[in-house]
Design an enzyme around this catalytic site. Structure first.
Site, PDB file in Angstrom:
ATOM      1  N   ARG A  78       5.876  13.353 -38.840  1.00  0.00           N
ATOM      2  CA  ARG A  78       4.684  13.061 -38.022  1.00  0.00           C
ATOM      3  C   ARG A  78       3.651  12.282 -38.829  1.00  0.00           C
ATOM      4  NH1 ARG A  78       4.042  17.180 -33.630  1.00  0.00           N
ATOM      5  NH2 ARG A  78       1.905  16.483 -33.622  1.00  0.00           N
ATOM      6  N   TYR A 104       1.000   7.167 -40.468  1.00  0.00           N
ATOM      7  CA  TYR A 104       0.611   6.167 -41.470  1.00  0.00           C
ATOM      8  C   TYR A 104       1.249   4.804 -41.160  1.00  0.00           C
ATOM      9  CZ  TYR A 104      -1.228   9.959 -44.404  1.00  0.00           C
ATOM     10  OH  TYR A 104      -1.959  11.015 -44.893  1.00  0.00           O
ATOM     11  N   TYR A 143      -6.441  15.693 -43.469  1.00  0.00           N
ATOM     12  CA  TYR A 143      -6.120  16.868 -42.666  1.00  0.00           C
ATOM     13  C   TYR A 143      -7.001  16.948 -41.431  1.00  0.00           C
ATOM     14  CZ  TYR A 143      -5.198  21.715 -41.402  1.00  0.00           C
ATOM     15  OH  TYR A 143      -4.832  22.849 -40.724  1.00  0.00           O
TER      16      TYR A 143
END
Ligand SMILES: CC(C)(COP(=O)(O)OP(=O)(O)OC[C@H]1O[C@@H](n2cnc3c(N)ncnc32)[C@H](O)[C@@H]1OP(=O)(O)O)[C@@H](O)C(=O)NCCC(=O)NCCS
Length: 172
Positions: free
Chosen positions: A133, A138, A93
């Site tokens: 997103r 990733y 995060y």
């Protein structure tokens, strides 16, 4: 700006808890969070820690006594019977106003560094179907979407099912 990346300590649990609430809200799962800072402290910083966490912070500036958190990566080690040691990334995060500045990538790089130093052969993680997103992020880092390539299904036993199962095992 040079951000600071460091392993979280038990003193960071209140801050970590507020970041966990933020990502839960982002995922529309705020009502799903049942842990609190005390649980995080006991589970991450006792004798046999269940997780580890790297915090990203703004450096302490003149006049400001405490560093401000801008993101975190929470992970734990596991084992894969085909490849051996692995790391599972539970949460990544970055606070919204700091996204797109390379912090997420640096957090991933720090976890990769720790994982390789611990002899891990791969890193696993999940992302939600709608979180395009995060998926793009990733994929850009070199991840493979095994949902498609291996047709994997995520499965879990909730607490009630776990209790029933454990109880069934005890009955003759
Ligand atoms: C996903 C998240 C962690 C990415 O962190 P970030 O700090 O914004 O990403 P970075 O700035 O490090 O970006 C790293 C690379 O990914 C690219 N990237 C970042 N966001 C992207 C997006 N939405 N789409 C495509 N590429 C993206 C960047 O351009 C950069 O590429 P580069 O290295 O080639 O320049 C962050 O946006 C976030 O916290 N989102 C909300 C929570 C979330 O979805 N967490 C993951 C859920 S499992």
């Amino acid at each position: 700006m040079a951000y600071v990346f460091r392993q979280a300590t038990s003193d960071d649990c209140e801050v970590l808890m507020s970041l966990i609430q933020e990502i839960a809200t982002y995922h529309h799962l705020q009502d799903d969070v049942t842990i609190n800072a005390q649980v995080l402290k006991a589970d991450g910083f006792g004798e046999d820690p269940f997780y580890k966490c790297i915090l990203a912070e703004l450096p302490v500036e003149n006049g400001c006594k405490k560093a401000s958190p801008v993101g975190y990566a929470l992970y734990f080690f596991g084992y894969n019977v085909n490849h051996g040691r692995m790391v599972y990334l539970e949460n990544l995060y970055v606070v919204s106003e700091f996204r797109g500045k390379g912090i997420g990538k640096q957090l991933m790089a720090k976890v990769a560094e720790v994982a390789l130093a611990a002899g891990c052969m791969d890193m696993k993680f999940m992302t939600m179907e709608w979180n395009r997103r995060a998926k793009e992020f990733y994929l850009r880092l070199g991840a493979h979407d095994t949902t498609e390539s291996e047709q994997l299904h995520c499965m879990e036993l909730g607490t009630d099912a776990l209790r029933r199962l454990a109880q069934d095992g005890k009955e003759p």
